[in-house]
Design a protein around this motif. Structure first.
Motif, short mmCIF file in Angstrom:
data_model
loop_
_atom_site.label_atom_id
_atom_site.label_comp_id
_atom_site.label_asym_id
_atom_site.label_seq_id
_atom_site.Cartn_x
_atom_site.Cartn_y
_atom_site.Cartn_z
N LEU A 160 26.62 3.23 1.86
CA LEU A 160 25.74 4.32 1.41
C LEU A 160 24.50 3.75 0.73
N ARG A 161 23.49 4.56 0.60
CA ARG A 161 22.23 4.14 -0.04
C ARG A 161 22.20 4.62 -1.49
N PRO A 162 22.30 3.70 -2.46
CA PRO A 162 22.28 4.10 -3.87
C PRO A 162 21.01 4.83 -4.26
N ASP A 163 19.87 4.50 -3.60
CA ASP A 163 18.62 5.16 -3.96
C ASP A 163 18.63 6.63 -3.58
N ILE A 164 19.31 6.98 -2.49
CA ILE A 164 19.38 8.39 -2.08
C ILE A 164 20.33 9.15 -3.01
N ILE A 165 21.43 8.50 -3.41
CA ILE A 165 22.34 9.14 -4.37
C ILE A 165 21.62 9.37 -5.70
N GLU A 166 20.84 8.39 -6.14
CA GLU A 166 20.08 8.53 -7.39
C GLU A 166 19.04 9.64 -7.26
N ARG A 167 18.44 9.73 -6.10
CA ARG A 167 17.46 10.81 -5.87
C ARG A 167 18.13 12.17 -5.99
N ALA A 168 19.33 12.32 -5.40
CA ALA A 168 20.07 13.58 -5.49
C ALA A 168 20.42 13.89 -6.94
N ARG A 169 20.80 12.84 -7.67
CA ARG A 169 21.16 13.02 -9.09
C ARG A 169 19.96 13.57 -9.87
N LYS A 170 18.80 13.01 -9.62
CA LYS A 170 17.59 13.46 -10.34
C LYS A 170 17.19 14.87 -9.93
N MET A 171 17.42 15.22 -8.67
CA MET A 171 17.03 16.55 -8.19
C MET A 171 17.86 17.66 -8.83
N LEU A 213 26.51 11.36 6.18
CA LEU A 213 25.33 12.11 6.62
C LEU A 213 24.35 12.32 5.48
N LEU A 214 24.86 12.57 4.30
CA LEU A 214 23.98 12.85 3.16
C LEU A 214 23.34 11.59 2.60
N PHE A 215 24.13 10.52 2.46
CA PHE A 215 23.66 9.35 1.72
C PHE A 215 23.77 8.03 2.48
N GLY A 216 24.20 8.07 3.72
CA GLY A 216 24.46 6.83 4.45
C GLY A 216 23.22 6.10 4.92
N LYS A 217 23.38 4.80 5.14
CA LYS A 217 22.33 4.01 5.78
C LYS A 217 22.20 4.47 7.23
N ASP A 218 21.03 4.29 7.81
CA ASP A 218 20.82 4.76 9.18
C ASP A 218 21.79 4.10 10.16
N THR A 219 22.06 2.81 9.97
CA THR A 219 22.99 2.12 10.86
C THR A 219 24.40 2.69 10.72
N THR A 220 24.78 3.05 9.52
CA THR A 220 26.10 3.64 9.29
C THR A 220 26.21 5.00 9.97
N ASN A 251 19.36 10.07 7.26
CA ASN A 251 20.21 10.88 6.37
C ASN A 251 19.60 12.27 6.17
N LEU A 252 20.40 13.20 5.69
CA LEU A 252 19.98 14.60 5.64
C LEU A 252 18.87 14.85 4.62
N LEU A 253 18.83 14.10 3.53
CA LEU A 253 17.77 14.32 2.55
C LEU A 253 16.42 13.87 3.09
N ASP A 254 16.39 12.71 3.72
CA ASP A 254 15.14 12.26 4.35
C ASP A 254 14.80 13.12 5.56
N SER A 255 15.83 13.58 6.28
CA SER A 255 15.58 14.49 7.42
C SER A 255 14.89 15.76 6.94
N TYR A 256 15.37 16.29 5.82
CA TYR A 256 14.75 17.51 5.26
C TYR A 256 13.26 17.26 4.99
N ASP A 257 12.94 16.13 4.38
CA ASP A 257 11.55 15.83 4.05
C ASP A 257 10.69 15.69 5.30
N ARG A 258 11.19 14.97 6.30
CA ARG A 258 10.40 14.75 7.51
C ARG A 258 10.21 16.03 8.32
N MET A 259 11.24 16.85 8.37
CA MET A 259 11.11 18.13 9.07
C MET A 259 10.09 19.02 8.36
N SER A 260 10.15 19.02 7.03
CA SER A 260 9.22 19.84 6.26
C SER A 260 7.78 19.35 6.41
#
Length: 485
Positions: A160-171, A213-220, A251-260
């Motif tokens: 998993l990507r710790p930076d994405i988990i940290e981003r979710a925590r801050k959000m 899906l939420l926090f995984g690396k793209d390869t994962t 991952n779904l958080l970055d997907s949300y940003d790119r779609m938006s």
């Protein structure tokens, strides 16, 4: 939810998804039993201050704050409710009396209240702890119903990507400055969100597909779910292919940003008033349809999710575990969670709200944005259609020389051009052959100005009607339409 919507729910009486509690000065223990049962079954609504017959009795005003505090403390206490549920009672005034409304989403794990397991049966909360068969079925339902609950015991936190988990925590601060996730480490956060579960075959714990899906690396993600992809398309000028495209595999958080970002790049954001307040109706619509596509998609399917922006509409499609077929009606629609673990994270970080609110918000902001009415079509593929007006996709700036040339030609002799096309197409012709015959350089403009109207009026027909976009498509004048001699 507003007063009218709450009164409608109360008016229908108690059911397998609605429970009334008279609690006027404190919260009785059976409130938590109902919440446990709702979490284990299909979710639901609990109303405090309402009698069993639906009469709004009300809560003592000086007891409301204490009841809220006691509830939040208990519901987050693992000894009282396990796993802890992050629920908040919402105060409403109905018919002049104070009530508390608690919405309980369906849980991804089996919930226990004071060590006991409750399930919902009609209007009753049933203690099934000592019934091995019912408990087994409940665990099987929780594990098997949701594909994203698939467990990967062999993978650890390193995928998993710790930076994405940290981003979710801050959000989560958008919801509360004291959100429990802010004080949790990464593993505790995943456990509290139901993203680490027990694999009943190997009897080992592991992260779930939802976590990947939420926090995984793209390869994962590609290793766990190779079919995961979202296709973003802008198609206004080049109707045969596209004007812009982005294929999103992350991952779904970055997907949300790119779609938006993709949608905002191509959709204008006109001034809109909601009452006395200026709002971005465009952003509100995008938030709802993007979060719905990502949170409620059936990830077991290989169907490629897409969002397409056209001149007069946006339509989004994603695979779906259907609970009905046809157009959804706002007044009769009953929301059903598709991926509760993903939906829960989206709610906690502010990308989604209460289940079912997205449909109401989309109706509201579509009316403000384009004056149209959105469509929601339930089926094996869930489809959302947002009507647009010209303001949404209109671009400012100079037109190309080809467009100017074509438009001048159109103004001077449009009737002559139509006659020329119909005469030429007495023998089946391709679009390129037609454009060359009438001397138009801009194929897209020619299609929009002449070919499409002639098809719609029945003067031209497809040679391959079942595949309008086929590269082998040709056009032919209908035999029952006579051109001028």
């Amino acid at each position: 939810m507003n007063e009218k919507e709450l009164l409608e729910i109360i008016g229908k009486g108690e059911s397998h998804m609605t429970e009334f509690k008279k609690s006027t000065t404190d919260i009785t223990k059976d409130v938590y039993e109902s919440i446990c049962a709702f979490s284990n079954r299909d979710g639901g609504h609990v109303f405090l201050g309402v009698k069993d017959n639906g009469e709004i009795f009300g809560i003592e005003p000086n007891c409301i704050e204490k009841m809220k505090k006691d509830f939040v403390t208990a519901i987050n206490n693992a000894n009282k409710m396990y796993p802890p549920l992050f629920l908040t009672p919402v105060e409403h005034e109905l018919q002049g009396r104070k009530v508390l409304h608690i919405y309980v989403p369906v849980g991804t794990q089996v919930s226990r209240c004071s060590g006991r397991i409750y399930d919902r049966n009609n209007e009753s909360d049933i203690d099934i702890t000592d019934n091995e068969e019912l408990v087994y079925k409940l665990y099987a339902r929780k594990q098997g119903t949701y594909f994203v609950n698939k467990v990967f015991p062999e993978w650890g936190m390193d995928v998993l990507r710790p930076d994405i988990i940290e981003r979710a925590r801050k959000m989560t601060r958008a919801r509360s400055n004291n959100h429990p996730w802010l004080s949790m480490d990464d593993e505790e956060l995943l456990r509290s969100a139901g993203l680490i579960l027990l694999d009943h075959e190997s009897r080992r714990e592991g992260i779930t597909l939802a976590a990947i899906l939420l926090f995984g690396k793209d390869t994962t993600i590609m290793s766990a779910l190779p079919q995961h992809k979202t296709d973003m398309i802008f198609r206004v000028q080049n109707l045969d292919r596209y004007d812009d495209r982005d294929v999103i595999v992350t991952n779904l958080l970055d997907s949300y940003d790119r779609m938006s970002e993709f949608a905002k790049k191509h959709l204008n954001d006109p001034f809109v008033l909601d009452g006395m307040q200026s709002v971005s109706a465009r952003d509100a619509i995008l938030r709802e349809i993007i979060s719905n596509s990502l949170a409620h998609r059936d990830y077991s399917s290989g169907y490629v999710a897409k969002m397409v922006i056209e001149k007069d509409r946006i339509f989004a499609e994603n695979s779906n575990r259907t609970h009905g077929y046809g157009n959804l009606n706002l007044n009769t629609f009953e929301p059903f969670p598709k991926n509760p673990a993903i939906s829960k994270v989206f709610r906690e970080i502010g990308l989604a709200d209460e289940l079912g609110s997205g449909m109401r918000n989309t109706y509201k902001f579509t009316q403000l944005y384009s004056g149209g009415v959105p469509q929601f079509v339930e089926g094996d593929v869930f489809k959302t259609v947002i009507p647009l007006n010209e303001t949404a996709t209109m671009k400012s700036g100079p037109k190309s020389s080809d467009q100017v040339s074509d438009q001048v030609s159109d103004q001077v002799g449009s009737d002559a051009v139509v006659e020329k096309i119909l005469e030429f197409c007495k023998t089946a012709r391709t679009k390129k052959e037609i454009s060359e015959h009438i001397g138009y350089k801009n194929l897209t403009y020619m299609t929009r100005t002449y070919i499409k109207p002639l098809l719609e009026s029945g003067k031209l027909s497809y040679t391959i009607p079942e595949k309008p976009q086929s590269r082998l498509q040709k056009y032919m004048t209908k035999f029952n339409f006579k051109t001028k001699q």
